[in-house]
Design a protein around this motif. Structure first.
Motif, PDB file in Angstrom:
ATOM      1  N   GLU A   1      -4.006 -11.039  -0.486  1.00 19.23           N
ATOM      2  CA  GLU A   1      -5.075 -10.250   0.368  1.00 19.23           C
ATOM      3  C   GLU A   1      -5.472  -9.024  -0.335  1.00 19.23           C
ATOM      4  OE1 GLU A   1      -5.460  -8.278   4.938  1.00 19.23           O
ATOM      5  OE2 GLU A   1      -3.402  -9.031   4.285  1.00 19.23           O
ATOM      6  N   GLU A   2      -4.743  -8.455  -1.245  1.00 16.97           N
ATOM      7  CA  GLU A   2      -5.220  -7.383  -1.826  1.00 16.97           C
ATOM      8  C   GLU A   2      -6.203  -7.530  -2.781  1.00 16.97           C
ATOM      9  OE1 GLU A   2      -3.376  -3.608  -4.402  1.00 16.97           O
ATOM     10  OE2 GLU A   2      -1.933  -5.452  -4.130  1.00 16.97           O
TER      11      GLU A   2
ATOM     12  N   ARG B   1     -14.330  -7.336  -1.743  1.00 14.48           N
ATOM     13  CA  ARG B   1     -15.348  -6.814  -0.641  1.00 14.48           C
ATOM     14  C   ARG B   1     -16.076  -5.908  -0.752  1.00 14.48           C
ATOM     15  NH1 ARG B   1     -10.588  -9.669   2.307  1.00 14.48           N
ATOM     16  NH2 ARG B   1     -11.639 -11.817   2.971  1.00 14.48           N
TER      17      ARG B   1
ATOM     18  N   ARG C   1      -8.277 -10.216  -2.623  1.00 14.00           N
ATOM     19  CA  ARG C   1      -9.407 -10.639  -1.800  1.00 14.00           C
ATOM     20  C   ARG C   1     -10.153  -9.406  -1.402  1.00 14.00           C
ATOM     21  NH1 ARG C   1      -5.490 -14.668  -0.030  1.00 14.00           N
ATOM     22  NH2 ARG C   1      -4.940 -13.434   1.697  1.00 14.00           N
ATOM     23  N   ASN C   2      -9.748  -8.312  -0.686  1.00 16.20           N
ATOM     24  CA  ASN C   2     -10.166  -7.338  -0.297  1.00 16.20           C
ATOM     25  C   ASN C   2     -10.746  -6.759  -1.368  1.00 16.20           C
ATOM     26  OD1 ASN C   2      -9.526  -7.674   2.444  1.00 16.20           O
ATOM     27  ND2 ASN C   2      -7.506  -6.608   2.153  1.00 16.20           N
ATOM     28  N   SER C   3     -10.187  -6.622  -2.630  1.00 16.20           N
ATOM     29  CA  SER C   3     -10.888  -5.888  -3.847  1.00 16.20           C
ATOM     30  C   SER C   3     -12.210  -6.431  -4.086  1.00 16.20           C
ATOM     31  CB  SER C   3     -10.052  -5.966  -4.958  1.00 16.20           C
ATOM     32  OG  SER C   3      -9.927  -7.242  -5.537  1.00 16.20           O
TER      33      SER C   3
ATOM     34  N   GLN D   1     -12.519   1.909  -3.397  1.00 22.89           N
ATOM     35  CA  GLN D   1     -12.011   0.673  -2.926  1.00 22.89           C
ATOM     36  C   GLN D   1     -13.205  -0.281  -2.509  1.00 22.89           C
ATOM     37  OE1 GLN D   1      -9.270  -0.999  -3.607  1.00 22.89           O
ATOM     38  NE2 GLN D   1      -7.888   0.826  -4.382  1.00 22.89           N
ATOM     39  N   LYS D   2     -14.322   0.235  -2.181  1.00 19.95           N
ATOM     40  CA  LYS D   2     -15.328  -0.466  -1.787  1.00 19.95           C
ATOM     41  C   LYS D   2     -16.509  -0.763  -2.944  1.00 19.95           C
ATOM     42  CE  LYS D   2     -14.562   1.406   2.956  1.00 19.95           C
ATOM     43  NZ  LYS D   2     -15.179   2.068   4.112  1.00 19.95           N
TER      44      LYS D   2
ATOM     45  N   THR E   1     -13.405 -13.342  -2.410  1.00 19.57           N
ATOM     46  CA  THR E   1     -12.824 -12.984  -1.047  1.00 19.57           C
ATOM     47  C   THR E   1     -12.119 -13.982  -0.366  1.00 19.57           C
ATOM     48  OG1 THR E   1     -14.801 -13.340   0.168  1.00 19.57           O
ATOM     49  CG2 THR E   1     -15.151 -11.194  -0.950  1.00 19.57           C
TER      50      THR E   1
END
Length: 321
Positions: A221-222, A228, A224-226, A182-183, A215
């Protein structure tokens, strides 16, 4: 105030001069470029529709050929522009990525669909006002966790894991492709080999700016986090000297241990946390300069925190050449 995503950029196609860090490597890359341009363009012509686009490719092919002894000084007049990926780019992007995973049979069409479906992050380079829609470059970053259930990503992960035979690397690779996926962004960048190197800094700047904007601007939010990312994985290829391991510890030999087809790969290689090489089954360039070299695949892992340094070094490399 909302920032425009992709300001219009126009670049004049300059003489083809492959970028490397030594006279020998320049010589080798120049010969390799002439060979690869001819064969890559031939493949693109077979798969891309439109007579006018095929003629443009022929013209670039003719202008890009050079002898082993003299540098090419021809100029092809063409204006390039950056665009968001869209479905019409499918065949052009697929042609560029045809050998992305060596000669593996995999869901390349699904991979291209993922790239084109991610319109907020990613860029295609095409000729300005070109009705035939030919694609000369694609750059993007795909979250390996977000797309983990897609067949193409599953096959890509299996491909990479099967390639890694270094015990000190396999655990790190398995972690990036699994628990930490995921990162992790898969950094994909392919172009015709004679694309003007002056396009590289703005291309990569556009990509990493878009990742930063995503981001903040993505609707959930999901999503946006994807974007990061903490790490990037890069799959590429270069020429490795048959005695590369010995050459790393010797500065007396005029031959380079590695000759990079893509100038940015040398910077990424130096910045990488770790990397490993793998053999390729693709056709070898048959030239005198490359008789001691083997076309070789490379997988690199780069920390996202080092991308700022990468961008600076890429600008410096292109400006000094």
């Amino acid at each position: 105030m909302e920032m425009p995503r992709k300001p219009a950029r126009h670049h004049r196609l300059l003489p083809v001069r492959p970028l490397t860090f030594s006279p020998f490597a320049r010589s080798v890359a120049r010969v390799a470029t002439a060979y690869l341009v001819k064969h890559h363009m031939h493949d693109a012509m077979q798969q891309s529709a439109g007579d006018e686009f095929k003629e443009k490719l022929k013209n670039i092919d003719r202008q890009s050929e050079s002898s082993e002894d003299e540098e090419f000084d021809g100029v092809v007049q063409a204006d390039f522009a950056f665009f968001d990926p869209k479905p019409d780019d499918f065949h052009g992007v697929k042609t560029l990525l045809q050998s992305y995973l060596n000669n593996k049979q995999w869901d390349l069409s699904g991979f291209v669909d993922l790239i084109l479906g991610q319109t907020t992050v990613g860029t295609v380079v095409k000729l300005e006002d070109d009705e035939d829609n030919g694609v000369f470059s694609i750059i993007t970053a795909l979250n390996l966790g977000r797309y983990k259930d897609h067949k193409c990503i599953t096959e890509l992960k299996e491909f990479l894991l099967n390639l890694c035979h270094e015990k000190d690397k396999i655990g790190n690779l398995r972690s990036l492709l699994g628990d930490e996926a995921q990162k992790v962004g898969l950094l994909v960048s392919q172009c015709v080999v004679n694309l003007p190197p002056e396009l590289l800094p703005p291309l990569y700047d556009a990509l990493f700016d878009e990742i930063s904007w995503a981001t903040e601007d993505e609707p959930t939010e999901e999503l946006r986090n994807s974007f990061r990312f903490k790490f990037y994985v890069v799959v590429s290829k270069f020429y490795k000297h048959k005695n590369a391991n010995q050459k790393r510890s010797s500065s007396t030999d005029k031959d380079e241990a590695f000759v990079y087809i893509k100038p940015e790969d040398e910077i990424l290689h130096k910045l990488s946390m770790w990397s490993f090489l793998f053999p390729l089954q693709t056709q070898q360039v048959a030239t005198h300069e490359l008789k001691n070299y083997q076309l070789t695949g490379i997988v690199m892992a780069v920390k996202a925190e080092d991308i700022s340094s990468f961008r600076q070094q890429l600008h410096a490399l292109i400006n000094e050449s």
